[in-house]
Motif scaffolding. Structure first.
Motif, PDB file in Angstrom:
ATOM      1  N   TYR A  58       0.809  -1.215   0.000  1.00  7.17           N
ATOM      2  CA  TYR A  58       0.000   0.000   0.000  1.00  7.17           C
ATOM      3  C   TYR A  58       0.854   1.281   0.000  1.00  7.17           C
ATOM      4  O   TYR A  58       0.314   2.380  -0.067  1.00  7.17           O
ATOM      5  N   ARG A  59       2.177   1.124   0.094  1.00  7.29           N
ATOM      6  CA  ARG A  59       3.048   2.296   0.154  1.00  7.29           C
ATOM      7  C   ARG A  59       2.913   3.171  -1.096  1.00  7.29           C
ATOM      8  O   ARG A  59       2.953   4.397  -1.030  1.00  7.29           O
ATOM      9  N   VAL A  60       2.741   2.533  -2.250  1.00  3.64           N
ATOM     10  CA  VAL A  60       2.663   3.293  -3.504  1.00  3.64           C
ATOM     11  C   VAL A  60       1.404   4.153  -3.562  1.00  3.64           C
ATOM     12  O   VAL A  60       1.328   5.107  -4.347  1.00  3.64           O
ATOM     13  N   PHE A  61       0.416   3.840  -2.758  1.00  4.22           N
ATOM     14  CA  PHE A  61      -0.794   4.642  -2.716  1.00  4.22           C
ATOM     15  C   PHE A  61      -0.722   5.715  -1.622  1.00  4.22           C
ATOM     16  O   PHE A  61      -1.340   6.779  -1.754  1.00  4.22           O
ATOM     17  N   MET A  62       0.040   5.442  -0.569  1.00  6.88           N
ATOM     18  CA  MET A  62       0.128   6.369   0.555  1.00  6.88           C
ATOM     19  C   MET A  62       1.152   7.475   0.332  1.00  6.88           C
ATOM     20  O   MET A  62       0.885   8.647   0.646  1.00  6.88           O
ATOM     21  N   MET A  63       2.316   7.125  -0.219  1.00 12.12           N
ATOM     22  CA  MET A  63       3.407   8.091  -0.283  1.00 12.12           C
ATOM     23  C   MET A  63       3.118   9.327  -1.129  1.00 12.12           C
ATOM     24  O   MET A  63       3.585  10.416  -0.779  1.00 12.12           O
ATOM     25  N   PRO A  64       2.378   9.247  -2.235  1.00  7.80           N
ATOM     26  CA  PRO A  64       2.090  10.484  -2.980  1.00  7.80           C
ATOM     27  C   PRO A  64       1.294  11.511  -2.187  1.00  7.80           C
ATOM     28  O   PRO A  64       1.322  12.705  -2.509  1.00  7.80           O
ATOM     29  N   LEU A  65       0.578  11.052  -1.141  1.00 13.07           N
ATOM     30  CA  LEU A  65      -0.275  11.967  -0.397  1.00 13.07           C
ATOM     31  C   LEU A  65       0.520  12.921   0.496  1.00 13.07           C
ATOM     32  O   LEU A  65       0.130  14.077   0.695  1.00 13.07           O
ATOM     33  N   PHE A  66       1.638  12.448   1.045  1.00 15.97           N
ATOM     34  CA  PHE A  66       2.368  13.256   2.024  1.00 15.97           C
ATOM     35  C   PHE A  66       2.975  14.522   1.422  1.00 15.97           C
ATOM     36  O   PHE A  66       2.815  15.612   1.992  1.00 15.97           O
ATOM     37  N   PRO A  67       3.696  14.453   0.299  1.00 17.64           N
ATOM     38  CA  PRO A  67       4.185  15.711  -0.304  1.00 17.64           C
ATOM     39  C   PRO A  67       3.050  16.652  -0.693  1.00 17.64           C
ATOM     40  O   PRO A  67       3.191  17.874  -0.597  1.00 17.64           O
ATOM     41  N   PHE A  68       1.924  16.062  -1.129  1.00 20.13           N
ATOM     42  CA  PHE A  68       0.767  16.896  -1.500  1.00 20.13           C
ATOM     43  C   PHE A  68       0.219  17.637  -0.281  1.00 20.13           C
ATOM     44  O   PHE A  68      -0.036  18.846  -0.333  1.00 20.13           O
ATOM     45  N   LEU A  69       0.036  16.934   0.834  1.00 23.74           N
ATOM     46  CA  LEU A  69      -0.490  17.557   2.045  1.00 23.74           C
ATOM     47  C   LEU A  69       0.456  18.635   2.567  1.00 23.74           C
ATOM     48  O   LEU A  69       0.023  19.723   2.966  1.00 23.74           O
ATOM     49  N   ALA A  70       1.757  18.325   2.540  1.00 24.70           N
ATOM     50  CA  ALA A  70       2.745  19.309   2.985  1.00 24.70           C
ATOM     51  C   ALA A  70       2.758  20.513   2.058  1.00 24.70           C
ATOM     52  O   ALA A  70       2.870  21.661   2.511  1.00 24.70           O
ATOM     53  N   GLY A  71       2.647  20.259   0.748  1.00 20.54           N
ATOM     54  CA  GLY A  71       2.625  21.351  -0.206  1.00 20.54           C
ATOM     55  C   GLY A  71       1.438  22.272   0.009  1.00 20.54           C
ATOM     56  O   GLY A  71       1.570  23.499  -0.034  1.00 20.54           O
TER      57      GLY A  71
END
Length: 583
Positions: A58-71
Motif C-alpha cells: 500500500y506504500r505506492v498509494f500512501m506516499m504520494p499523499l504526504f508531499p501533497f499535504l505538505a505542499g
C-alpha cells in the motif's frame, strides 16, 4: 590626545564584542543547523514508516499523499502569514542582506525552521542547505540586534551566520567560507568581516562534530584513485552538467512564469499541485529503481551504495531523471526548500551512470563508478549553484578524499564555463530578478566580470512611477511633488495602462505646458524600447543611436507592458562599480 586614545579603546572594545558575537553565532548557528537537519531526517523516517503502515503493497498509494499535504499546508502558510519562509532561502537572504541591511526578525527563524522541516520532511524533493542559510542568517541578525549593534555591524554579522550554517550542515568549514565569499561577496577581494566568518565557521563545525559525529556525508576516506586515462570521464560529465545547469535554470524560470501567469489562481494551489506531482513521480522512481526512496526529501542515502558500485545503472538513471524533474517542480511551484541537496544527488547519479557506462564499454575497474560519482557532484554544483571554488572544496570535505583533485577541478571549471555562457545570471539572482528585485547593490555584479554582456534586467529599475496620458501636466506635477519618485523622464501610460512613451520632467514642469495633457508632451515615442534580456552593451549602443538617456524595458510578447526603465546612469553606475578605482 586623550580623545584619540578613547576612540582607539572604543574601537578595540567594538572589535572584541564582534568577535564574541561571531563565536556565539557559531555556537547557536551550528546547534540550530544540526537541529534542523535532525528534524528533517526523523520526520521523513516517520513519514516513510507511516506510508507502509498498512503493508508494503500500500506504500505506492500512501506516499504520494504526504508531499501533497505538505505542499498544500506550507503553501497556504508561506503565501499568507509566513512569507519570510517561502522559497529556497538563499534568494531571500540575499534580498534582505543587500537591500535591508540584513535586518531579520525573530519570527523568521521559527517560520523557516518549522515550514521547511514540514515541507522537506514530508517527502518533497527539496534541499535543507538553502533554508539553513536563511535560518542562520536570521539568527545572526537577531543576535547582533540584541547586542545593540549598528545597522552596518548587524549586516556584517549575517555572513558569519551563513558560514556557520553551511559549515554545520555539511561538516565542511572551508567550503562554508568560500561559499560566503563567492555567493554573497562576489569573489575573494572583499575581506570585510572575514575574521568573524572564520570564527563562526570553526565553532559551528566543532558543534556539528560533537553533536552528530566526525563522519562526512560520504565516508570514503580510505579509497585511493590512481591517475589514468579513465579520468577523461570528467569531460562528458562536465559538458552534460554544464548543459543541465542551463536547462535546470530555464525550467525553473519557465515553470515559475507559467504559474505566475494565472494571477487568479492562489499561489498555494501551485505548491500543492507541485507536491502531488512530486509525490507521484517519486513513488514511480521508488518502484522503477528497485526500492530506492532517494527522489523523496533529501535523498543522500543512495550516494554511498552507488559509490561502492552497489546501485544498478538503470536505477541510477531513473533516480537522476526523476530527481532532476522533481527538484525543479518543487522549487518552481513554491514551498519552503532549496536545491543544494537535490543538486548533489542529481550530480552523483549522473556521474555514477557515466562511470558505469565507461566500465561496461572499456572493462574498467568498478571503482571508476565511485570516482565518476564524485566528479558528477562537483560539476553539477558548479553549473547549478555557480560557486566553482566552493564546489571543488566541498567534494573534498564531503568525502575526505583528495586523490581526484585534477579531474574534479577540470570538470568543475568546464561545467561552470558552459553554464555561465548559456545562462549568464545564476539561479538565485535570476529568481530575484523574476520577482522584480533589482540586483544593483549585489556583489555578484561587481568585480572583474564580463558585466557588459549581462541582460539589462540585472541593473534596470523595476518599480516605476509614471503619469497618465490623459491628465494635465499641472495634475502630474502635483502627483510628482507628493511622491518620493523623481526621474529625469517619466513613463506615460494610456487609459488601458499601456506604455505610451516618455515625457521629460522639465517639459512636465514648464508653466506654459500646465494646460497640456501629458500625451502632448511625450518626447520619446513608445517604439523606443528594449526587452529585459537585451545585453547591457546593446542597450548602451541603442541609447547612443537614438540619442536618449533612458529606455523603456518592455515585455517581449506585449510591448505595451512596461516592466521597468534603464537609464544611462544605471549603466555608468555598474561600470564604475565593476572597474578598479585608481587613486
Amino acid at each position: 590626545m586623550s580623545a584619540k586614545f578613547s576612540k582607539v579603546l572604543s574601537d578595540l572594545n567594538r572589535d572584541r564584542i564582534f568577535i564574541v558575537l561571531c563565536a556565539l553565532i557559531g555556537l547557536l548557528g551550528g546547534t540550530l543547523a544540526v537541529a534542523f537537519h535532525l528534524a528533517i531526517t526523523y520526520l521523513f523516517k516517520w513519514i516513510w514508516l507511516s506510508g507502509g503502515i498498512f503493508g508494503e503493497e500500500y506504500r505506492v498509494f500512501m506516499m504520494p499523499l504526504f508531499p501533497f499535504l505538505a505542499g498544500a499546508f506550507v503553501g497556504l502558510c508561506v503565501n499568507g502569514f509566513a512569507k519570510s519562509a517561502s522559497g529556497g532561502g538563499i534568494p531571500q537572504t540575499k534580498r534582505v542582506f543587500f537591500n535591508d541591511f540584513g535586518i531579520f526578525k525573530l519570527k523568521d527563524i521559527f517560520y523557516r525552521f518549522f515550514f521547511s522541516s514540514v515541507f522537506i520532511g514530508f517527502g518533497n524533493s527539496a534541499g535543507r542547505e538553502g533554508p539553513t542559510v536563511h535560518l542562520c542568517a536570521a539568527l545572526s541578525s537577531v543576535i547582533a540586534q540584541k547586542f545593540g549593534l549598528s545597522k552596518q555591524k548587524v549586516r556584517d554579522a549575517v555572513p558569519a551566520g551563513i558560514g556557520a550554517g553551511i559549515s554545520a550542515s555539511f561538516n565542511a568549514p572551508l567550503s562554508a567560507v568560500s561559499f560566503v565569499f563567492e555567493e554573497f561577496f562576489g569573489g575573494f577581494s572583499n575581506a570585510r568581516g572575514a575574521g568573524g566568518i572564520f570564527i563562526a565557521v570553526a565553532v559551528a563545525a566543532a558543534v556539528s562534530r560533537i553533536l552528530i559525529g566526525e563522519n562526512p556525508v560520504l565516508a570514503i576516506a580510505n579509497v585511493e584513485f590512481h591517475t589514468g586515462w579513465w579520468m577523461l570521464v570528467c569531460l562528458p560529465i562536465a559538458v552534460i552538467s554544464g548543459v543541465l545547469g542551463h536547462l535546470f535554470l530555464g525550467g525553473i524560470l519557465g515553470l515559475r512564469k507559467f504559474c505566475l501567469g494565472f494571477s487568479k489562481v492562489p499561489k498555494w494551489i501551485w505548491t500543492a499541485l507541485g507536491g502531488l506531482c512530486v509525490g507521484i513521480l517519486a513513488t514511480l522512481a521508488y518502484v522503477w529503481s528497485g526500492g530506492y526512496d532517494s527522489v523523496f526529501s533529501i535523498g543522500y542515502n543512495v550516494l554511498l551504495p552507488a559509490f561502492d558500485s552497489g546501485v544498478a545503472l538503470r536505477s541510477m538513471l531513473v533516480i537522476f531523471a526523476f530527481k532532476f524533474v522533481c527538484t525543479l517542480i518543487n522549487y518552481a511551484t513554491g514551498g519552503s526548500g532549496g536545491v543544494f541537496s537535490g543538486t548533489i544527488v542529481i550530480g552523483g547519479m549522473l556521474g555514477g551512470s557515466l562511470g558505469a557506462l565507461f566500465c561496461m564499454l572499456f572493462g574498467l575497474d568498478s571503482s571508476v563508478v565511485g570516482a565518476a560519482l564524485m566528479m558528477g557532484i562537483g560539476a553539477c554544483l558548479a553549473s547549478i549553484v555557480r560557486c566553482p571554488i566552493t564546489s571543488i572544496l566541498m567534494i573534498f570535505e564531503l568525502t575526505l578524499n583528495y586523490s581526484l583533485i585534477i579531474p574534479i577541478i577540470l570538470g568543475n571549471l568546464i561545467a561552470y564555463f558552459i553554464s555561465t555562457r548559456l545562462s549568464p545570471i545564476g539561479l538565485y539572482d535570476s529568481v530575484l530578478l523574476q520577482d522584480g528585485i533589482a540586483l544593483k547593490k549585489m556583489a555578484s555584479f561587481r568585480g572583474n566580470r564580463d558585466w557588459a554582456n549581462l541582460p539589462v534586467s540585472a541593473i534596470m529599475t523595476f518599480s516605476v512611477k509614471g503619469v497618465k496620458a490623459s491628465q494635465k501636466a499641472e495634475e502630474a506635477v502635483s502627483e510628482i511633488k507628493n511622491s518620493a519618485h523623481r526621474y529625469r523622464s517619466y513613463p506615460v501610460f494610456d487609459d488601458t495602462g499601456g506604455f505610451a512613451g516618455f515625457a521629460k520632467s522639465e517639459d512636465i514642469f514648464k508653466p506654459e505646458n500646465s494646460d497640456l495633457i501629458c500625451a502632448e508632451i511625450i518626447s520619446s515615442p513608445p517604439k523606443t524600447y528594449i526587452t529585459a534580456d537585451t545585453s547591457i552593451t546593446k542597450a548602451a549602443n541603442y541609447m547612443i543611436e537614438r540619442d536618449v538617456l533612458e529606455l523603456a524595458v518592455v515585455d517581449e510578447l506585449s510591448p505595451e507592458k512596461l516592466l521597468g526603465i534603464l537609464t544611462l546612469h544605471d549603466i555608468a553606475r555598474q561600470q564604475n562599480a565593476s572597474e578598479p578605482f585608481d587613486k
